[in-house]
Design an enzyme around this catalytic site. Structure first.
Site, PDB file in Angstrom:
ATOM      1  N   HIS A  75     -15.956  22.781  72.062  1.00  0.00           N
ATOM      2  CA  HIS A  75     -14.793  23.163  71.262  1.00  0.00           C
ATOM      3  C   HIS A  75     -15.201  23.939  70.015  1.00  0.00           C
ATOM      4  CE1 HIS A  75     -11.279  20.686  72.996  1.00  0.00           C
ATOM      5  NE2 HIS A  75     -12.217  20.815  73.913  1.00  0.00           N
ATOM      6  N   ASP A  76     -16.375  23.670  69.502  1.00  0.00           N
ATOM      7  CA  ASP A  76     -16.869  24.446  68.365  1.00  0.00           C
ATOM      8  C   ASP A  76     -17.153  25.884  68.794  1.00  0.00           C
ATOM      9  OD1 ASP A  76     -17.820  25.067  65.793  1.00  0.00           O
ATOM     10  OD2 ASP A  76     -19.878  24.581  66.356  1.00  0.00           O
ATOM     11  N   VAL A  79     -14.150  28.477  69.677  1.00  0.00           N
ATOM     12  CA  VAL A  79     -13.269  28.941  68.606  1.00  0.00           C
ATOM     13  C   VAL A  79     -14.125  29.479  67.466  1.00  0.00           C
ATOM     14  CG1 VAL A  79     -11.424  28.323  67.005  1.00  0.00           C
ATOM     15  CG2 VAL A  79     -11.555  27.207  69.237  1.00  0.00           C
ATOM     16  N   GLY A  81     -16.836  30.933  67.614  1.00  0.00           N
ATOM     17  CA  GLY A  81     -18.260  30.848  67.891  1.00  0.00           C
ATOM     18  C   GLY A  81     -18.860  29.538  67.424  1.00  0.00           C
ATOM     19  N   SER A  85     -17.243  25.279  62.641  1.00  0.00           N
ATOM     20  CA  SER A  85     -15.902  25.360  62.051  1.00  0.00           C
ATOM     21  C   SER A  85     -15.005  24.205  62.493  1.00  0.00           C
ATOM     22  CB  SER A  85     -15.242  26.697  62.389  1.00  0.00           C
ATOM     23  OG  SER A  85     -15.189  26.906  63.790  1.00  0.00           O
ATOM     24  N   THR A 203     -17.500  15.165  84.338  1.00  0.00           N
ATOM     25  CA  THR A 203     -17.997  13.978  85.040  1.00  0.00           C
ATOM     26  C   THR A 203     -18.240  12.816  84.074  1.00  0.00           C
ATOM     27  OG1 THR A 203     -19.595  13.244  86.719  1.00  0.00           O
ATOM     28  CG2 THR A 203     -20.481  14.483  84.873  1.00  0.00           C
ATOM     29  N   ASP A 259     -14.003  10.759  85.552  1.00  0.00           N
ATOM     30  CA  ASP A 259     -14.707  10.461  86.802  1.00  0.00           C
ATOM     31  C   ASP A 259     -14.661   8.945  86.970  1.00  0.00           C
ATOM     32  OD1 ASP A 259     -16.509   9.797  88.781  1.00  0.00           O
ATOM     33  OD2 ASP A 259     -18.177  10.970  87.985  1.00  0.00           O
ATOM     34  N   THR A 262     -18.421   7.163  88.136  1.00  0.00           N
ATOM     35  CA  THR A 262     -19.557   7.022  87.205  1.00  0.00           C
ATOM     36  C   THR A 262     -19.185   7.689  85.882  1.00  0.00           C
ATOM     37  OG1 THR A 262     -20.523   9.046  88.152  1.00  0.00           O
ATOM     38  CG2 THR A 262     -21.317   6.936  89.017  1.00  0.00           C
TER      39      THR A 262
END
Length: 367
Positions: A75-76, A79, A81, A85, A203, A259, A262
Site C-alpha cells: 500500500h505504501d 500510492v 511510490g 507516505s 495466502t 486462505d 494455512t
C-alpha cells in the site's frame, strides 16, 4: 532588513528543494538505480538486524502481523511510490492522509512495529535510516518468517512529505476486474505476471466482511437476500454468509482468513484454492477466468518453489516504484510526521550520511 534577508534565503532554499525533488521525480530510472543492497553497511551496519528483531518480536506475539507488514509495503508503494507516505498521520498540506482513507483504515496494520523498529534504529544510528526502507525491510522479514523465503533488499529510499487520501485510488480494490488489475499494475511498471505473483500474498492474512459482502448477499433488497457469486463455490459462499450475516455493515469488525487452510503460512495454497472457487475477493476469481492469468495460476499451483522465487523478485521490483533518493525527500525522524522545516530544508544531506547536529529532540514530534 536582516529579517527580509533571512526570509528571502528561506524561500530560496525551499525553492531549491522543490526544484531538486521535481527533477528527481522526472528521472525515476535514475532514482531506482541509486538503490543498492548494503546501503547502510557503513552508516548503520546493524539497521537490518534491528528491524528484523522488531518484526520477530511482534510476530512471536501475533503471527498475523506478518501479513499486515507485507500489505503495508504494498500500500505504501502503490500510492506515490515507496516513500513511507502511508505512515503519515498528518498531511502537511491539510486534509486526510492515506492512512485514514477507506482502503487503509481500519484494515491496515503494522504501524506500531515500524515505530518500534524506527526507535531502535534511531537509538543506534540517529537520522540515518528512512522509514520507507524500514517498511521494505519489515516486509522482507515477514515473508521470511511466514514462508522461509529470503531475499536482499536494495535500499536508499527517502521519505516523502506528502500523503493524500484521494490518491489511494491507485490501490486495486477487491472488486477489480482482470483488465483494471492489469492497468493499475502497468501504471506502476509491473507486468501481468508480477500482478499474479504478488496476488499470492493473499495466502496470508485476514479480510473484513465488507471486502466480499456483495459476493454472498444481494444488497439491493431489504433485507438482503442470499446469492452466490458465480465465481464462488456454493459451500464456501455458505460459510462466508454464516460468518458475515446480512446485517453486516462497512464497519462490522468481523474478519476471515483469506486462505482458510494455512492462513499464517506463505505458500502456494492460494493458487490451489482459486480453481475450486475459493478465492475470497472478486479480483481473486478474475485470475482464474482470464486465460493468461489462469495459466500462471496453474503453474504456481503446481510449483511452489517457482512461485516463491518469482515472488521475491517481484517484491524487489515493487520496492523500486517511484522511489525518492539522493537529496529528494528526507530521512524522517518520526515515521508518523514529516520533519520540522529546520531539518528538512537541509536537502544537501544525503540518506545514509550524517545529518546536521543542529536539530534536537524537537524532531520527534508526537504522532
Amino acid at each position: 532588513m536582516a529579517k527580509e534577508s533571512k526570509l528571502t534565503a528561506g524561500v530560496a532554499a525551499a525553492l531549491t528543494v522543490v526544484a531538486a525533488c521535481a527533477l528527481c521525480l522526472l528521472l525515476p530510472a535514475t532514482a531506482r538505480a541509486q538503490l543498492r543492497v548494503g546501503f547502510y553497511d557503513t552508516s548503520c551496519p546493524n539497521a537490518e538486524a534491528l528491524v528484523r528483531q522488531a518484526v520477530a518480536a511482534a510476530f512471536a506475539k501475533d503471527a498475523g502481523i506478518a501479513a499486515g507488514l507485507i500489505r503495508l509495503h504494498f500500500h505504501d508503494c502503490f500510492v506515490r511510490g515507496c516513500d513511507g507516505s502511508v505512515l503519515l498521520t498528518v498531511n502537511p498540506g491539510g486534509g486526510q492522509t492515506e492512512r485514514d482513507a477507506l482502503p487503509n483504515n481500519p484494515s491496515l496494520r503494522g504501524f506500531d512495529v515500524i515505530d518500534a523498529a524506527k526507535t531502535a534504529v534511531e537509538q543506534s544510528c540517529p537520522r540515518t535510516v528512512s522509514c520507507a526502507d524500514i517498511v521494505a525491510f519489515a516486509a522482507r522479514d515477514s515473508i521470511s518468517l511466514t514462508g522461509s523465503v529470503s531475499y536482499q533488499v536494495p535500499a536508499g529510499r527517502r521519505d516523502g512529505r506528502v500523503s493524500n487520501a484521494t490518491e489511494t485510488v491507485d490501490l486495486p480494490p477487491p472488486t477489480s476486474t482482470a483488465q483494471s488489475l492489469t492497468d493499475l499494475f502497468k501504471a506502476k511498471e509491473l507486468s501481468v505476471e508480477d500482478m499474479v505473483v504478488l496476488s499470492g500474498a493473499h495466502t496470508v492474512g485476514r479480510s473484513f466482511c465488507a471486502s466480499f459482502f456483495k459476493r454472498v448477499w444481494n444488497t439491493s433488497t431489504n433485507p438482503a437476500t442470499a446469492i452466490v457469486d458465480a465465481g464462488l463455490s456454493p459451500s464456501y459462499a455458505q460459510l462466508l454468509r454464516a460468518l458475515c450475516p446480512s446485517n453486516t455493515t462497512q464497519t462490522t469488525p468481523i474478519t476471515t482468513a483469506m486462505d482458510p487452510g494455512t492462513p499464517n503460512v506463505l505458500d502456494n495454497n492460494y493458487y490451489k484454492l482459486l480453481p475450486r472457487g475459493m478465492g475470497l475477493f472478486f479480483s481473486d476469481n478474475q485470475l482464474r477466468v482470464n486465460p493468461q492469468m489462469a495459466a500462471l495460476v496453474s503453474s504456481f499451483a503446481s510449483n511452489e518453489t517457482l512461485w516463491k522465487e518469482k515472488f521475491a523478485a517481484a517484491m524487489v521490483k515493487m520496492g523500486r516504484i517511484q522511489v525518492q533518493t539522493g537529496t529528494c525527500g528526507e530521512v524522517r525522524l518520526n515515521c508518523g510526521v514529516v520533519n520540522p522545516s529546520l531539518y528538512s530544508s537541509s536537502s544537501a544531506v544525503e540518506l545514509g550520511s550524517s545529518a546536521p547536529a543542529a536539530v534536537g529532540e524537537e524532531g520527534y514530534a508526537a504522532s
